[in-house]
Write an enzyme that holds these catalytic residues in place. Structure first.
Site, PDB file in Angstrom:
ATOM      1  N   TYR A 193      91.605  34.121  89.285  1.00  0.00           N
ATOM      2  CA  TYR A 193      92.757  33.743  89.259  1.00  0.00           C
ATOM      3  C   TYR A 193      93.373  34.526  88.082  1.00  0.00           C
ATOM      4  O   TYR A 193      92.764  35.457  87.583  1.00  0.00           O
ATOM      5  CB  TYR A 193      92.992  32.347  88.870  1.00  0.00           C
ATOM      6  N   GLN A 236      94.588  20.486  85.359  1.00  0.00           N
ATOM      7  CA  GLN A 236      94.196  21.657  85.541  1.00  0.00           C
ATOM      8  C   GLN A 236      95.338  22.762  85.853  1.00  0.00           C
ATOM      9  O   GLN A 236      96.110  22.544  86.759  1.00  0.00           O
ATOM     10  CB  GLN A 236      93.264  22.060  86.517  1.00  0.00           C
ATOM     11  N   ARG A 261      81.264  18.756  93.789  1.00  0.00           N
ATOM     12  CA  ARG A 261      81.063  18.168  94.975  1.00  0.00           C
ATOM     13  C   ARG A 261      80.347  16.747  95.166  1.00  0.00           C
ATOM     14  O   ARG A 261      80.549  15.959  96.144  1.00  0.00           O
ATOM     15  CB  ARG A 261      80.382  19.277  95.995  1.00  0.00           C
TER      16      ARG A 261
HETATM   17  C1  LIG Z   1      86.711  21.619  97.792  1.00  0.00           C
HETATM   18  C2  LIG Z   1      86.558  22.286  96.563  1.00  0.00           C
HETATM   19  C3  LIG Z   1      87.891  22.631  95.981  1.00  0.00           C
HETATM   20  C4  LIG Z   1      87.596  23.121  94.571  1.00  0.00           C
HETATM   21  N1  LIG Z   1      88.889  23.497  93.969  1.00  0.00           N
HETATM   22  C5  LIG Z   1      89.053  24.114  92.598  1.00  0.00           C
HETATM   23  C6  LIG Z   1      90.039  24.155  91.819  1.00  0.00           C
HETATM   24  O1  LIG Z   1      91.384  23.720  92.433  1.00  0.00           O
HETATM   25  N2  LIG Z   1      90.216  24.716  90.776  1.00  0.00           N
HETATM   26  C7  LIG Z   1      88.857  24.948  90.001  1.00  0.00           C
HETATM   27  O2  LIG Z   1      88.642  25.529  88.963  1.00  0.00           O
HETATM   28  N3  LIG Z   1      87.712  25.010  90.750  1.00  0.00           N
HETATM   29  C8  LIG Z   1      87.753  24.373  91.810  1.00  0.00           C
HETATM   30  N4  LIG Z   1      86.731  24.150  92.650  1.00  0.00           N
HETATM   31  C9  LIG Z   1      85.374  24.269  92.073  1.00  0.00           C
HETATM   32  C10 LIG Z   1      84.983  23.117  91.240  1.00  0.00           C
HETATM   33  O3  LIG Z   1      85.410  22.681  90.312  1.00  0.00           O
HETATM   34  C11 LIG Z   1      83.280  23.375  90.628  1.00  0.00           C
HETATM   35  O4  LIG Z   1      83.563  24.172  89.704  1.00  0.00           O
HETATM   36  C12 LIG Z   1      82.233  23.697  91.522  1.00  0.00           C
HETATM   37  O5  LIG Z   1      82.458  22.936  92.888  1.00  0.00           O
HETATM   38  C13 LIG Z   1      80.884  23.630  90.896  1.00  0.00           C
HETATM   39  O6  LIG Z   1      80.815  22.361  90.698  1.00  0.00           O
HETATM   40  P1  LIG Z   1      79.641  21.393  91.498  1.00  0.00           P
HETATM   41  O7  LIG Z   1      78.395  22.070  91.900  1.00  0.00           O
HETATM   42  O8  LIG Z   1      79.451  20.266  90.850  1.00  0.00           O
HETATM   43  O9  LIG Z   1      80.460  21.034  92.854  1.00  0.00           O
HETATM   44  C14 LIG Z   1      86.631  23.455  93.704  1.00  0.00           C
HETATM   45  C15 LIG Z   1      85.496  23.149  94.620  1.00  0.00           C
HETATM   46  C16 LIG Z   1      85.558  22.412  95.628  1.00  0.00           C
HETATM   47  C17 LIG Z   1      84.299  22.026  96.321  1.00  0.00           C
END
Ligand SMILES: Cc1cc2nc3c(=O)[nH]c(=O)nc-3n(C[C@H](O)[C@H](O)[C@H](O)COP(=O)(O)O)c2cc1C
Length: 419
Positions: free
Chosen positions: A175, A105, A352
């Site tokens: 961002y 990414q 998550r």
């Molecule tokens: C701890 C954590 C760190 C994250 N860091 C990023 C990141 O570096 N870049 C990004 O685009 N999204 C980041 N996200 C968002 C996730 O990529 C994802 O879009 C979001 O958690 C929703 O998906 P989920 O319901 O499967 O968790 C992060 C999410 C979590 C929980």
């Protein structure tokens, strides 16, 4: 893609993403891992991703790779410069040994960055004060826009040289690229501001520059916010148009549909209870008190439900003709993927739930009725200030006394297996 898919088992079968074949349709989403002191890939970071690769994902996303020292958004992120190449190569080689593909990414934090972290005034499309960090961000010039675009292309070339199969361009969460799409942050009066065509120019130019640099060898994914829950910022009708423009340009192989912002109302992306005590742990006095008192109105408090991005994401299926669409957001059970696939989504990203169970893909494949364990308590969110992890992870000693959620009390209760 507008054609609905059919076979349910197809989610576990190989699928092509641009020039790359993945062993299945599951991708570990970017979760800024915080295991890169000095901006380099470490053995610990590789070992962390090995868990996802061994656990059955088709591809894992290395996050977060800053295209420039100004682009960091949290501690311990990777800097895309020549000196990082050996570690990046080790990363891709290890993922490939486990049969998984590797995606990097690439991002620039822009108004999400803080002066404390990057050592200078953060960039934004126009003058802006980040209401969460209170950081003043300065308007970048056209020359700096060109620099930022070139840095994305440089980072893409480096990732390709390191053996990455895919690049995920971070056009979401306010961002820098995403902030250009926002009517709230972008007040420019040149060709990069104003109507949605102008506001989309920056992300289109980044995509084009990256495509020109890496050619047809690497898959390119654009991660863009559909909405961000901030009035007048990123709204669905605009995002549909941005996606259509990216689709018509033909420079990206897939669009990953996300939501939300890392500037304010952050819970629009995650949903559920904001982990205020977890954030407070990482803040000095009086900010730790402030976040406990005023955190909810700032971060927002939106109900979590499984597949919470699905209804908005569906709107893109008819509009995007040639570019594959990737579904995200609260995808936790086998039936969610089958439903998404039958509707026309080609790939699925999971954040998550994979932090909680790196082998969840194997489990749902082997036992269709398996209920995965993530309870979306969101305490993984503040863990990005250290080493990102699920609070139930046995690998971490937990300072639980200040937390509203105490792993020792709840972990056992959430263990449940059906089917
Ligand atoms: C701890 C954590 C760190 C994250 N860091 C990023 C990141 O570096 N870049 C990004 O685009 N999204 C980041 N996200 C968002 C996730 O990529 C994802 O879009 C979001 O958690 C929703 O998906 P989920 O319901 O499967 O968790 C992060 C999410 C979590 C929980």
């Amino acid at each position: 893609m507008s054609t609905p898919n059919e076979s349910a088992n197809a989610i576990f079968e190989p699928a092509t993403l641009g020039p790359v074949e993945l062993r299945n349709r599951f991708i570990k989403a970017a979760t800024s891992e915080g295991r890169s002191p000095n901006g380099r890939v470490t053995d610990e970071l590789i070992a962390y991703h090995e868990g996802f690769a061994r656990g059955g994902v088709g591809m894992t996303t290395l996050a977060y790779c800053a295209t420039s020292p100004k682009g960091f958004s949290a501690p311990g992120q990777i800097l895309m410069e020549k000196e990082s190449l050996p570690g990046l190569k080790d990363f891709t080689a290890t993922m490939h040994e486990h049969g998984a593909k590797a995606s990097a990414q690439l991002g620039h934090a822009g108004p999400v960055a803080t002066r404390q972290q990057i050592g200078e005034t953060p960039w934004a499309p126009s003058k802006f004060i980040n209401p969460t960090s209170f950081n003043y961000c300065r308007r970048i010039s056209k020359d700096e826009i060109k620099t930022a675009i070139r840095e994305f292309a440089d980072a893409a070339e480096l990732a390709a040289e390191a053996g990455f199969d895919a690049l995920e361009l971070h056009f979401g969460h306010l961002y820098l690229p995403s902030s250009f799409l926002s009517n709230w942050i972008n007040k420019r009066d040149d060709e990069y501001g104003g109507n949605i065509e102008n506001r989309s120019r920056f992300v289109r130019e980044i995509s084009q520059a990256v495509k020109e640099r890496v050619g047809d060898d690497v898959a390119i994914i654009a991660k863009m916010s559909m909405t961000d829950g901030i009035p007048g910022s990123i709204v669905l009708p605009d995002s549909l148009q941005t996606a259509q423009m990216l689709d018509a340009d033909g420079n990206v192989d897939a669009i990953l549909l996300t939501q939300g912002s890392s500037v304010v109302r952050q819970m629009w992306l995650f949903r559920g209870e904001p982990p205020l005590a977890g954030f407070a742990e990482h803040m000095p006095f009086p900010f730790n008190v402030g976040v406990r008192m005023f955190g909810k109105p700032m971060l927002g408090d939106f109900e979590y439900h499984d597949m919470y991005m699905y209804e908005d994401a569906r709107q893109f299926l008819d509009k995007v003709k040639n570019t594959k669409l990737v579904l995200l957001g609260g995808l936790t059970q086998r039936e969610h993927f089958e439903k998404g696939y039958n509707e026309g989504f080609e790939f699925f990203e999971i954040g998550r739930a994979l932090l909680r169970e790196p082998d969840m893909i194997q489990k749902i494949q082997e036992k269709p009725g398996y209920r995965t364990l993530c309870d979306h308590n969101n305490y993984c969110m503040p863990s990005v200030f250290g080493k990102t992890h699920c609070i139930y992870s046995p690998d971490y000693a937990m300072k639980a006394e200040d937390r509203e959620i105490r792993p020792a009390e709840t972990a056992g209760a959430s263990e449940r297996i059906e089917g």
